[in-house]
Design a protein around this motif. Structure first.
Motif, PDB file in Angstrom:
ATOM      1  N   GLU A 225     -44.557   1.318   7.764  1.00 44.67           N
ATOM      2  CA  GLU A 225     -43.879   0.388   8.911  1.00 44.67           C
ATOM      3  C   GLU A 225     -42.814  -0.323   8.518  1.00 44.67           C
ATOM      4  O   GLU A 225     -42.662  -0.933   7.562  1.00 44.67           O
ATOM      5  CB  GLU A 225     -44.888  -0.072   9.618  1.00 44.67           C
ATOM      6  N   ASP A 226     -41.867  -0.550   9.581  1.00 44.17           N
ATOM      7  CA  ASP A 226     -40.738  -1.424   9.750  1.00 44.17           C
ATOM      8  C   ASP A 226     -39.863  -1.529   8.294  1.00 44.17           C
ATOM      9  O   ASP A 226     -39.842  -2.680   7.622  1.00 44.17           O
ATOM     10  CB  ASP A 226     -41.401  -2.863   9.851  1.00 44.17           C
ATOM     11  N   HIS A 292     -36.974   4.033  14.117  1.00 43.99           N
ATOM     12  CA  HIS A 292     -37.869   2.930  14.586  1.00 43.99           C
ATOM     13  C   HIS A 292     -36.696   2.006  15.352  1.00 43.99           C
ATOM     14  O   HIS A 292     -36.605   0.802  14.687  1.00 43.99           O
ATOM     15  CB  HIS A 292     -38.690   2.349  13.641  1.00 43.99           C
ATOM     16  N   HIS A 296     -34.303  -3.064  15.690  1.00 42.99           N
ATOM     17  CA  HIS A 296     -35.736  -3.629  16.083  1.00 42.99           C
ATOM     18  C   HIS A 296     -35.681  -5.001  16.652  1.00 42.99           C
ATOM     19  O   HIS A 296     -36.309  -5.849  16.079  1.00 42.99           O
ATOM     20  CB  HIS A 296     -36.547  -3.597  14.748  1.00 42.99           C
ATOM     21  N   GLY A 305     -37.333  -6.127  12.894  1.00 37.79           N
ATOM     22  CA  GLY A 305     -38.542  -5.741  12.442  1.00 37.79           C
ATOM     23  C   GLY A 305     -39.695  -6.722  13.573  1.00 37.79           C
ATOM     24  O   GLY A 305     -40.858  -6.406  13.552  1.00 37.79           O
ATOM     25  N   HIS A 352     -42.438  -2.121  18.515  1.00 41.51           N
ATOM     26  CA  HIS A 352     -43.519  -2.460  19.274  1.00 41.51           C
ATOM     27  C   HIS A 352     -44.130  -1.663  20.405  1.00 41.51           C
ATOM     28  O   HIS A 352     -44.933  -2.018  21.369  1.00 41.51           O
ATOM     29  CB  HIS A 352     -43.238  -3.875  19.986  1.00 41.51           C
TER      30      HIS A 352
HETATM   31 ZN   LIG Z   1     -42.080  -2.119  13.964  1.00 42.48          ZN
END
Ligand SMILES: [Zn+2]
Length: 537
Positions: A225-226, A292, A296, A305, A352
């Motif tokens: 993730e991120d 993503h 972010h 992030g 999110h």
């Molecule tokens: Zn994230």
């Protein structure tokens, strides 16, 4: 004897090889009428009607929603199944109750207000009551604690005449909560953020009479993730190689640009050659790229992030202005950063998981595949976990859920929590589990997670085994039969990309099967000749 075996094996191999290439032809989808009294429980943000409606995408069925007051005479006749959702139990439309009473079609009533139907009917034996005193739910021989006290309808007597699937227990005695009586299916409360939602999901298989070859294995994916231009490349490589060496596919939730919260300076991944090399490498050894967002975050002072990008996280509402314009702009910048560096996202995950209903509809034109939770309403940020894949719903082309949670440095109980989540998920047939992991935690904690998966009955889900597409202006990314392709009209390129070890593996397998077939044919001809010779001697 040998010839007999050949006669069986040869056609089987040929048929199997061909079958894997032929797509199944689907009959027309069935239609469900969803009638409801209210969409929200008082003071809650999940839209229950939207949450349940989307579930039918797992069963290739179309749903039409209708407020109970808008129902008109005989409407039921246009549908295959009827679903009623009662959050308060206010059903005042007597034509609806009359038609429900006089239909032979299958009805699933979820929640309150059922008394209006069964009290007038000679068809049903159910005698319903309400209580707040239940402490747990039993389903498929598993018990789940209920937590905070709340109102449940249950079957008070007449147990012998119904088929019960789930019970509620008050510590002294258990009562049917989910049962089938005649053409009526009933569950005494509907929830979308507890195990009750999973029980409803699984019960739909019975209600819709859908068989599934359930081998009792839970399919699971791992998402790193991120991942952004300042992520530690060494750690990313270690994690990728750790998974690759164990034959575990993974996803990478990629943020292509990083914003410094103090200076607002944007560092794109193109500015970080080592990072590009690392992502390209991970893509080759089993990583599917999931876009993503672009940064972010959205406002100055927000760290990449951490911030929301497609939701106003400060005022907790959809972003103001034209969501399409904002979304297309951000995603285009993200995709261009990727493709110019030979990195090819095949799905999207909103930062999110936060995005408005309009946002989902815009995304549907760009990505075949969305990953995460679903935000089912726009009045406040809250998300719902799903236990399985959805297809062709109002919000998604294809939806892949995350539902097992994630690991943090601070939480020493993550193993218990994920184990508990797997246990809840295990009541649902056709389930798909997803977990995410931040690369800065290193390999150590990941080892624990993999051990947990080894002990649970799981098999790994690989996003690259399925077809996906991404289309935005001139950018076209596709993965089909494990092969990536990329084209851009503006840049005048069309090419097959990423000769991944994965597609290399598939090619090798196909060649081996082909070689075995040829060998068997040759052996067969040889023996045939031998026996002919004997015959004419
Ligand atoms: Zn994230």
């Amino acid at each position: 004897m040998f010839k007999k075996i050949l006669f069986i094996i040869l056609p089987t191999i040929i048929v199997l090889t061909l079958a894997s290439r032929i797509y199944s032809i689907k009959p027309d989808s069935k239609k469900v009428l969803l009638v409801y009294d209210k969409r929200f429980y008082f003071a809650y943000s999940e839209d229950i009607v939207t949450s349940v409606r989307e579930l039918f995408g797992h069963f290739d069925m179309k749903v039409v929603e209708k407020q109970e007051s808008d129902y008109v005479k005989n409407e039921i006749k246009n549908y295959d199944y009827i679903l009623v959702i009662g959050l308060k139990g206010n059903f005042r439309n007597s034509q609806l109750i009359y038609d429900l009473n006089n239909t032979e079609k299958k009805i699933f009533w979820m929640g309150f207000g059922i008394e209006k139907l069964i009290n007038d009917s000679s068809k049903y034996n159910a005698n319903i009551d309400t209580s707040r005193e239940f402490v747990d739910i039993e389903y498929k021989n598993k018990n789940f604690k209920l937590g905070a006290k709340r109102k449940f309808n249950y079957l008070k007597n007449g147990f012998d005449n119904v088929h019960t699937y789930a019970w509620v227990n008050n510590g002294l005695k258990k009562y049917p909560l989910l049962f089938n009586d005649n053409n009526l299916w009933y569950i005494g409360r509907v929830e979308v953020n507890t195990v009750l939602f999973y029980i409803i999901c699984d019960a739909l298989y019975e209600f819709l009479e859908i068989d599934i070859d359930d081998n009792n294995l839970t399919k699971v994916y791992i998402r790193i993730e991120d991942v952004h231009p300042f992520s530690n490349c060494e750690e990313l490589k270690n994690i990728g190689e750790y998974l690759y060496n164990r034959n575990i596919p993974f996803m990478i939730a990629l943020i292509p640009a990083y914003v410094n919260p103090e200076t607002n300076y944007i560092t794109k991944m193109s500015d970080k050659p080592e990072f590009i090399k690392t992502i390209q490498y991970l893509q080759k050894i089993g990583g599917s790229i999931v876009l993503h967002g672009f940064t972010h975050q959205r406002f100055g002072g927000e760290t990449s992030g951490e911030g929301f990008e497609f939701w106003n996280g400060i005022e907790d509402k959809p972003i103001e202005g034209d969501i399409d314009e904002w979304l297309y702009e951000r995603i285009e910048m993200g995709l261009r950063e990727c493709v110019k560096n030979e990195i090819y996202p095949i799905a999207f995950e909103a930062p999110h998981y936060a995005i408005s209903q309009e946002g989902y509809r815009a995304l549907k034109n760009i990505f075949s595949t969305y990953i995460g939770h679903i935000q089912t309403a726009d009045n406040s940020f809250t998300t719902t976990k799903y236990p399985f894949e959805l297809r062709n719903t109002k919000l998604f082309n294809k939806f892949i859920p995350e539902n097992l949670g994630y690991i943090t440095e601070e939480n020493p109980f993550f193993i218990d929590e994920i184990t508990n989540n797997i246990n809840e998920l295990s009541v649902v047939r056709g389930r798909l589990g997803g977990v995410f992991y931040h690369s800065y935690l290193g390999v150590k904690k990941l080892e624990k997670l993999i051990k947990l998966f080894e002990n649970a009955k799981i098999t790994y889900y690989d996003l690259r085994n399925y077809d996906h597409w991404v289309k935005l202006n001139d950018i076209n990314i596709k993965i089909k039969d494990g092969k990536y392709s990329f084209s851009s009209i503006n840049e005048n390129v069309t090419k097959n990309v990423i000769e991944s070890l994965f597609s290399f593996g598939i090619n090798v397998l196909l060649h081996v099967v082909f070689f075995i077939c040829i060998l068997l044919v040759l052996i067969f001809i040889f023996f045939k000749r031998q026996s002919n010779k004997k015959l004419f001697k």
